[in-house]
Design a protein around this motif. Structure first.
Motif, PDB file in Angstrom:
ATOM      1  N   SER A  35     -14.140  -4.598  -0.612  1.00  0.00           N
ATOM      2  CA  SER A  35     -13.174  -4.436   0.477  1.00  0.00           C
ATOM      3  C   SER A  35     -12.337  -3.168   0.349  1.00  0.00           C
ATOM      4  CB  SER A  35     -12.248  -5.656   0.516  1.00  0.00           C
ATOM      5  OG  SER A  35     -12.994  -6.819   0.759  1.00  0.00           O
ATOM      6  N   ASP A  36     -12.654  -2.318  -0.610  1.00  0.00           N
ATOM      7  CA  ASP A  36     -11.873  -1.106  -0.840  1.00  0.00           C
ATOM      8  C   ASP A  36     -12.123  -0.088   0.269  1.00  0.00           C
ATOM      9  OD1 ASP A  36     -10.895  -2.031  -3.357  1.00  0.00           O
ATOM     10  OD2 ASP A  36     -12.883  -1.607  -4.173  1.00  0.00           O
ATOM     11  N   ALA A  37     -11.032   0.403   0.883  1.00  0.00           N
ATOM     12  CA  ALA A  37     -11.147   1.413   1.928  1.00  0.00           C
ATOM     13  C   ALA A  37      -9.837   2.163   2.061  1.00  0.00           C
ATOM     14  CB  ALA A  37     -11.513   0.763   3.256  1.00  0.00           C
ATOM     15  N   SER A  38      -9.935   3.344   2.636  1.00  0.00           N
ATOM     16  CA  SER A  38      -8.761   4.154   2.914  1.00  0.00           C
ATOM     17  C   SER A  38      -8.993   4.847   4.250  1.00  0.00           C
ATOM     18  CB  SER A  38      -8.579   5.192   1.801  1.00  0.00           C
ATOM     19  OG  SER A  38      -7.445   5.978   2.051  1.00  0.00           O
ATOM     20  N   ILE A  39      -7.907   5.119   4.981  1.00  0.00           N
ATOM     21  CA  ILE A  39      -8.050   5.748   6.289  1.00  0.00           C
ATOM     22  C   ILE A  39      -7.038   6.875   6.446  1.00  0.00           C
ATOM     23  CG2 ILE A  39      -6.497   4.097   7.414  1.00  0.00           C
ATOM     24  CD1 ILE A  39      -8.407   4.323   9.881  1.00  0.00           C
ATOM     25  N   ALA A  40      -7.451   7.924   7.139  1.00  0.00           N
ATOM     26  CA  ALA A  40      -6.565   9.027   7.524  1.00  0.00           C
ATOM     27  C   ALA A  40      -6.979   9.456   8.920  1.00  0.00           C
ATOM     28  CB  ALA A  40      -6.683  10.193   6.554  1.00  0.00           C
ATOM     29  N   CYS A  41      -6.044   9.460   9.848  1.00  0.00           N
ATOM     30  CA  CYS A  41      -6.315   9.882  11.220  1.00  0.00           C
ATOM     31  C   CYS A  41      -5.484  11.124  11.516  1.00  0.00           C
ATOM     32  CB  CYS A  41      -5.986   8.772  12.214  1.00  0.00           C
ATOM     33  SG  CYS A  41      -6.959   7.269  11.975  1.00  0.00           S
ATOM     34  N   ARG A  42      -6.054  12.036  12.319  1.00  0.00           N
ATOM     35  CA  ARG A  42      -5.381  13.292  12.624  1.00  0.00           C
ATOM     36  C   ARG A  42      -5.552  13.653  14.091  1.00  0.00           C
ATOM     37  NH1 ARG A  42      -3.633  11.967   8.497  1.00  0.00           N
ATOM     38  NH2 ARG A  42      -3.627  13.076   6.524  1.00  0.00           N
ATOM     39  N   GLN A  43      -4.566  14.386  14.593  1.00  0.00           N
ATOM     40  CA  GLN A  43      -4.667  14.930  15.943  1.00  0.00           C
ATOM     41  C   GLN A  43      -5.595  16.134  15.876  1.00  0.00           C
ATOM     42  OE1 GLN A  43      -0.924  16.043  17.741  1.00  0.00           O
ATOM     43  NE2 GLN A  43      -1.893  16.585  19.690  1.00  0.00           N
ATOM     44  N   VAL A  44      -6.638  16.137  16.712  1.00  0.00           N
ATOM     45  CA  VAL A  44      -7.611  17.231  16.713  1.00  0.00           C
ATOM     46  C   VAL A  44      -7.686  17.910  18.081  1.00  0.00           C
ATOM     47  CG1 VAL A  44      -8.994  16.260  14.842  1.00  0.00           C
ATOM     48  CG2 VAL A  44      -9.514  15.630  17.205  1.00  0.00           C
ATOM     49  N   ILE A 104       1.031   6.865  16.935  1.00  0.00           N
ATOM     50  CA  ILE A 104      -0.103   5.934  17.002  1.00  0.00           C
ATOM     51  C   ILE A 104      -0.419   5.538  15.567  1.00  0.00           C
ATOM     52  CG2 ILE A 104      -2.463   5.569  17.773  1.00  0.00           C
ATOM     53  CD1 ILE A 104      -2.054   8.081  19.566  1.00  0.00           C
ATOM     54  N   ILE A 105      -0.529   4.243  15.319  1.00  0.00           N
ATOM     55  CA  ILE A 105      -0.761   3.719  13.969  1.00  0.00           C
ATOM     56  C   ILE A 105      -2.144   3.087  13.921  1.00  0.00           C
ATOM     57  CG2 ILE A 105       0.070   2.119  12.207  1.00  0.00           C
ATOM     58  CD1 ILE A 105       2.756   2.283  14.056  1.00  0.00           C
ATOM     59  N   TYR A 106      -2.882   3.403  12.860  1.00  0.00           N
ATOM     60  CA  TYR A 106      -4.210   2.829  12.647  1.00  0.00           C
ATOM     61  C   TYR A 106      -4.181   2.045  11.341  1.00  0.00           C
ATOM     62  CZ  TYR A 106      -5.690   5.967  16.334  1.00  0.00           C
ATOM     63  OH  TYR A 106      -5.825   6.613  17.547  1.00  0.00           O
ATOM     64  N   LEU A 107      -4.657   0.816  11.394  1.00  0.00           N
ATOM     65  CA  LEU A 107      -4.721  -0.072  10.240  1.00  0.00           C
ATOM     66  C   LEU A 107      -6.175  -0.431   9.991  1.00  0.00           C
ATOM     67  CD1 LEU A 107      -3.491  -2.181   8.193  1.00  0.00           C
ATOM     68  CD2 LEU A 107      -3.504  -3.783  10.123  1.00  0.00           C
ATOM     69  N   SER A 151      -5.555 -12.670   2.434  1.00  0.00           N
ATOM     70  CA  SER A 151      -4.985 -11.462   1.836  1.00  0.00           C
ATOM     71  C   SER A 151      -5.975 -10.307   1.750  1.00  0.00           C
ATOM     72  CB  SER A 151      -4.451 -11.770   0.434  1.00  0.00           C
ATOM     73  OG  SER A 151      -3.468 -12.753   0.505  1.00  0.00           O
ATOM     74  N   PRO A 152      -6.409  -9.775   2.893  1.00  0.00           N
ATOM     75  CA  PRO A 152      -7.384  -8.684   2.838  1.00  0.00           C
ATOM     76  C   PRO A 152      -6.754  -7.381   2.353  1.00  0.00           C
ATOM     77  CG  PRO A 152      -6.707  -9.066   5.087  1.00  0.00           C
ATOM     78  CD  PRO A 152      -6.061 -10.146   4.253  1.00  0.00           C
ATOM     79  N   LYS A 153      -7.577  -6.558   1.709  1.00  0.00           N
ATOM     80  CA  LYS A 153      -7.132  -5.221   1.338  1.00  0.00           C
ATOM     81  C   LYS A 153      -6.991  -4.426   2.625  1.00  0.00           C
ATOM     82  CE  LYS A 153      -9.128  -5.170  -3.236  1.00  0.00           C
ATOM     83  NZ  LYS A 153      -9.974  -4.458  -4.184  1.00  0.00           N
ATOM     84  N   ASN A 154      -6.027  -3.502   2.650  1.00  0.00           N
ATOM     85  CA  ASN A 154      -5.790  -2.755   3.874  1.00  0.00           C
ATOM     86  C   ASN A 154      -5.231  -1.385   3.575  1.00  0.00           C
ATOM     87  OD1 ASN A 154      -2.654  -2.955   4.165  1.00  0.00           O
ATOM     88  ND2 ASN A 154      -3.354  -4.997   3.603  1.00  0.00           N
ATOM     89  N   SER A 155      -5.262  -0.526   4.575  1.00  0.00           N
ATOM     90  CA  SER A 155      -4.716   0.822   4.490  1.00  0.00           C
ATOM     91  C   SER A 155      -4.233   1.203   5.882  1.00  0.00           C
ATOM     92  CB  SER A 155      -5.807   1.787   4.020  1.00  0.00           C
ATOM     93  OG  SER A 155      -5.319   3.100   3.909  1.00  0.00           O
ATOM     94  N   VAL A 156      -3.180   2.042   5.932  1.00  0.00           N
ATOM     95  CA  VAL A 156      -2.596   2.404   7.216  1.00  0.00           C
ATOM     96  C   VAL A 156      -2.366   3.914   7.280  1.00  0.00           C
ATOM     97  CG1 VAL A 156      -0.203   2.056   6.494  1.00  0.00           C
ATOM     98  CG2 VAL A 156      -0.813   1.713   8.893  1.00  0.00           C
ATOM     99  N   THR A 157      -2.440   4.459   8.484  1.00  0.00           N
ATOM    100  CA  THR A 157      -2.141   5.865   8.725  1.00  0.00           C
ATOM    101  C   THR A 157      -1.469   5.978  10.084  1.00  0.00           C
ATOM    102  OG1 THR A 157      -3.078   8.118   8.728  1.00  0.00           O
ATOM    103  CG2 THR A 157      -4.376   6.395   9.794  1.00  0.00           C
ATOM    104  N   ALA A 158      -0.728   7.054  10.301  1.00  0.00           N
ATOM    105  CA  ALA A 158      -0.023   7.244  11.571  1.00  0.00           C
ATOM    106  C   ALA A 158      -0.247   8.668  12.075  1.00  0.00           C
ATOM    107  CB  ALA A 158       1.459   6.979  11.389  1.00  0.00           C
ATOM    108  N   VAL A 159      -0.370   8.779  13.402  1.00  0.00           N
ATOM    109  CA  VAL A 159      -0.560  10.077  14.045  1.00  0.00           C
ATOM    110  C   VAL A 159       0.575  10.287  15.040  1.00  0.00           C
ATOM    111  CG1 VAL A 159      -2.086  11.484  15.489  1.00  0.00           C
ATOM    112  CG2 VAL A 159      -3.072   9.859  13.854  1.00  0.00           C
TER     113      VAL A 159
END
Length: 160
Positions: free
Chosen positions: A76-85, A129-132, A142-150
């Motif tokens: 369940s390991d993951a990471s996220i990064a979102c960007r304005q393009v 804008i938030i991405y989970l 209790s899932p593993k999670n990661s969050v990013t914001a744009v």
């Protein structure tokens, strides 16, 4: 010949085409004598409802014989990064919070019952804008999670 529903679901899940993601890169993490190595995969996907945003998701992918056949359960390991393009266009529904929690990406991480998902939220107070991303499984909590914001910013235009 009639295929029983369970076997049909199993076969469909094993060959299910993965939606939206474009593999950008991968690195091997553990050597496997038989089958593919364990690896971390980086995938890019554009938000289907918000132009100008691209997300990058890194996730673990099991190797070995079962992983090569698509039968292994990825961690369940993951990471996220979102960007304005590019210029961001928000719909009125998104601005009003009507699309909060909407799924924008989904990847099957086991033959049955486990997926890696990305959902979107909008914070109007901060204009972000938030991405989970999280992994779900039918039995576990209790899932593993990661969050990013744009942040929604004006996009620079070139002067002519």
């Amino acid at each position: 010949m009639r295929i029983k529903p369970f076997w049909y679901a199993l076969i469909s899940a094993a060959f299910y085409s993965q939606c939206y993601g474009e593999i950008v890169g991968k690195v091997s993490t553990t050597f496997k004598l038989l089958g593919a190595n364990d690896k971390i995969v980086i995938e890019a996907f554009d938000d289907p409802d918000v132009s100008g945003v691209t997300c990058y998701l890194s996730r673990a992918k099991k190797g070995g014989v079962s992983g090569s056949l698509g039968l292994a359960e990825d961690t369940s390991d993951a990471s996220i990064a979102c960007r304005q393009v590019g210029p961001i266009q928000l719909s009125d529904e998104l601005k009003a919070g009507k699309l909060d929690g909407e799924q924008v990406f989904k990847k099957r991480t086991s033959v049955l019952f486990k997926t890696m998902q990305v959902v979107r939220f909008y914070d109007p107070k901060r204009q972000v804008i938030i991405y989970l991303t999280y992994s779900d499984k039918l039995v576990e909590g209790s899932p593993k999670n990661s969050v990013t914001a744009v942040p929604v910013l004006p996009w620079p235009t070139s002067a002519k």
